[in-house]
Design a protein around this motif. Structure first.
Motif, short mmCIF file in Angstrom:
data_model
loop_
_atom_site.label_atom_id
_atom_site.label_comp_id
_atom_site.label_asym_id
_atom_site.label_seq_id
_atom_site.Cartn_x
_atom_site.Cartn_y
_atom_site.Cartn_z
N ILE A 16 -3.68 32.26 -4.63
CA ILE A 16 -3.85 31.04 -3.83
C ILE A 16 -2.61 30.17 -4.00
O ILE A 16 -2.12 29.97 -5.12
N PHE A 17 -2.11 29.63 -2.90
CA PHE A 17 -0.92 28.78 -2.96
C PHE A 17 -0.91 27.82 -1.77
O PHE A 17 -1.59 28.05 -0.77
N GLY A 18 -0.13 26.76 -1.88
CA GLY A 18 0.00 25.83 -0.77
C GLY A 18 0.43 24.46 -1.23
O GLY A 18 0.61 24.20 -2.42
N THR A 19 0.63 23.57 -0.26
CA THR A 19 1.08 22.20 -0.52
C THR A 19 0.21 21.22 0.24
O THR A 19 -0.08 21.42 1.43
N LEU A 20 -0.24 20.16 -0.43
CA LEU A 20 -0.97 19.06 0.19
C LEU A 20 -0.06 17.84 0.16
O LEU A 20 0.46 17.47 -0.89
N GLU A 21 0.11 17.22 1.30
CA GLU A 21 1.01 16.07 1.39
C GLU A 21 0.32 14.89 2.04
O GLU A 21 -0.38 15.04 3.05
N SER A 22 0.49 13.70 1.46
CA SER A 22 -0.07 12.49 2.04
C SER A 22 1.01 11.41 2.08
O SER A 22 1.90 11.36 1.22
N GLN A 23 0.94 10.55 3.08
CA GLN A 23 1.89 9.45 3.23
C GLN A 23 1.14 8.14 3.42
O GLN A 23 0.09 8.10 4.06
N ARG A 24 1.70 7.08 2.84
CA ARG A 24 1.19 5.73 3.08
C ARG A 24 2.36 4.93 3.66
O ARG A 24 3.38 4.71 3.01
N ARG A 25 2.18 4.50 4.91
CA ARG A 25 3.25 3.77 5.60
C ARG A 25 2.78 2.35 5.88
O ARG A 25 1.76 2.15 6.55
N THR A 26 3.52 1.38 5.40
CA THR A 26 3.21 -0.04 5.62
C THR A 26 4.22 -0.60 6.60
O THR A 26 5.44 -0.56 6.36
N SER A 27 3.75 -1.12 7.72
CA SER A 27 4.63 -1.67 8.75
C SER A 27 4.21 -3.09 9.09
O SER A 27 3.06 -3.50 8.85
N PHE A 28 5.14 -3.84 9.67
CA PHE A 28 4.93 -5.26 9.97
C PHE A 28 5.21 -5.52 11.44
O PHE A 28 6.35 -5.42 11.90
N PRO A 29 4.15 -5.83 12.21
CA PRO A 29 4.32 -6.03 13.66
C PRO A 29 5.23 -7.22 13.98
O PRO A 29 5.92 -7.21 15.00
N THR A 30 5.23 -8.23 13.14
CA THR A 30 6.06 -9.41 13.37
C THR A 30 7.03 -9.58 12.22
O THR A 30 6.80 -9.13 11.10
#
Length: 441
Positions: free
Chosen positions: A189-203
């Motif tokens: 069994i093998f593999g990669t799990l990837e997660s991202q947290r992106r914080t953006s500012f509309p103004t």
């Protein structure tokens, strides 16, 4: 001419199989439940067993290589190659009224089997998915801690994930007599799990911030199985089959990499690497198949895995969640499934009947207790119905299997998410006689 058609068909399927995973992984929204543990668990035994609700631990067949029980690999007559793909749409609805939709294609694995001794000793190899992670969720927030004095600052937090685990498996099955067979396989069994947290500012003139976490996992485990066939039990020439399979527990060795940057192109400001592991529990499956005649097959299957006992030194899924807290062992619970199905082939094993009579018609249902949970006292369930058809071809030993499915998992209560999914799949099984000794007369 027939050989050319076979080669062309295999080439087209391999090309399709290589393109679908990349397209599916970049699609975007999927099930939020694929954020936790090692992702949304996948299983594939054979196209016949899938259309009968899944499992197929006792389903003995000369036309398919069944990967749910290595003892069944002893029954092969033809050298067989199988490959398939599926398209699925997931519509997710939260208790707060939010919704998302994903339509994606995914690879369903490759299988290859060879009878070393006809219906006595067979070997099989396969590359199949184990889990899949593909999600996106958004949270709108406001803070009074703003660099602009006296003003509140709106910002958006977006969580994204992709990846999954795959398995390379190989082993053998041996039949002692007409009643009993056993088998075993070694599974990498093998593999990669990837997660991202992106914080953006509309103004405001503020740069978005991106935190990425990737966990690379590997493990080695094994599966053992047995199969019993009892004839003439309820009527003449019937078969009652009982199968069981057990997969050993294993520890997924992992390396977690965390990256903090200012954009999605990984222009990093800082990185960190941590080693750890994640326990994958044992699992057991039991099935019964009853064949009263060549035209009719009935199946019932059940499986269990104690995911609630899993421990981990790696927190897959990131530091926060849109639905419930961190995706570590505290969000996991025991997983079990039940399924049942029926197949009708009007012509049975008579290859001289018409096309519709040689076609197989299948119906299956399944029920699953998911292995992710908001807490140890609350469980989430999934129900699914499947409808399949198996088409004979002019190429001897080759069949084309089509299946449609519709299901629902999760709930909108307690602020959680409910997924409704439906899709279609296609699989081709090509069988030929190999290693025949030529004889002069």
């Amino acid at each position: 001419m027939m050989h050319f058609v076979r080669v062309l068909l295999i080439a087209l399927l391999l090309t399709l199989g290589s393109l679908l995973p990349a397209w599916g992984q970049s699609a975007g929204d999927g099930s939020i439940y694929s954020r936790f543990g090692v992702g949304e668990l996948q299983s594939f035994s054979s196209s016949q067993a899938q259309a009968l609700g899944g499992g197929g631990v006792a389903l003995r067949s000369l036309n398919y290589t069944n990967f749910s029980n290595p003892a069944l690999w002893s029954d092969q007559v033809l050298t067989r190659a199988e490959i398939g793909a599926r398209f699925q749409t997931i519509e997710s609805t939260s208790g707060q009224g939010g919704d998302s939709r994903l339509t994606a294609g995914t690879f369903d694995g490759v299988q290859f089997s060879v009878p070393l001794l006809r219906q006595k000793l067979g070997v099989a190899f396969g590359f199949v998915p184990v889990s899949r992670s593909n999600f996106r969720s958004e949270v709108q927030r406001t803070t009074s801690s703003s660099p602009f004095e006296g003003e509140e600052l709106d910002y958006q937090v977006e969580f994204l994930g992709r990846g999954g685990l795959q398995k390379i498996t190989g082993g053998a099955g041996y039949r002692f007599n007409d009643a009993l067979s056993v088998g075993g396989s070694l599974d990498y069994i093998f593999g990669t799990l990837e997660s991202q947290r992106r914080t953006s500012f509309p103004t405001g003139n503020l740069q978005e911030a991106v935190a990425t976490e990737g966990v690379r996992l590997t493990a080695l485990t094994a599966t053992i199985g047995s199969h019993l066939t009892l004839s003439d039990q309820l009527r003449d020439d019937d078969n009652l089959m009982i199968g069981a399979a057990f997969t050993l527990p294993t520890t997924l060795s992992g390396e977690r990499t965390r990256t903090i940057g200012e954009s999605l192109d990984r222009d990093t400001l800082s990185t960190g690497v941590t080693d750890g592991d994640f326990d994958m529990p044992w699992s057991a499956s039991v099935g019964v198949a009853y064949v009263p005649s060549e035209a009719l097959t009935l199946t019932v299957n059940g499986s269990y895995a104690p995911w609630g006992e899993a421990e981990s030194s790696l927190t897959t899924g990131g530091e926060t969640s849109f639905v419930f807290p961190a995706g570590g062992p505290e969000t996991l619970t025991d997983r079990w499934t039940m399924s049942s199905g029926v197949e009708w082939r009007p012509a049975g094993d008579d290859s001289f009947q018409g096309f519709l009579a040689r076609t197989g018609y299948r119906l299956g249902v399944s029920y699953e207790q998911l292995y992710v949970s908001p807490d140890k006292s609350t469980t989430l369930n999934a129900v699914e119905a499947r409808l399949g058809i198996s088409l004979p071809t002019s190429i001897s030993g080759t069949r084309i299997d089509l299946m449609g499915n519709v299901g629902r998992q999760g709930t909108t209560s307690q602020g959680l998410v409910q997924d409704t999914y439906y899709g279609v799949s296609a699989r081709v099984s090509i069988g030929e006689r190999w290693f025949q000794q030529r004889r002069l007369r």
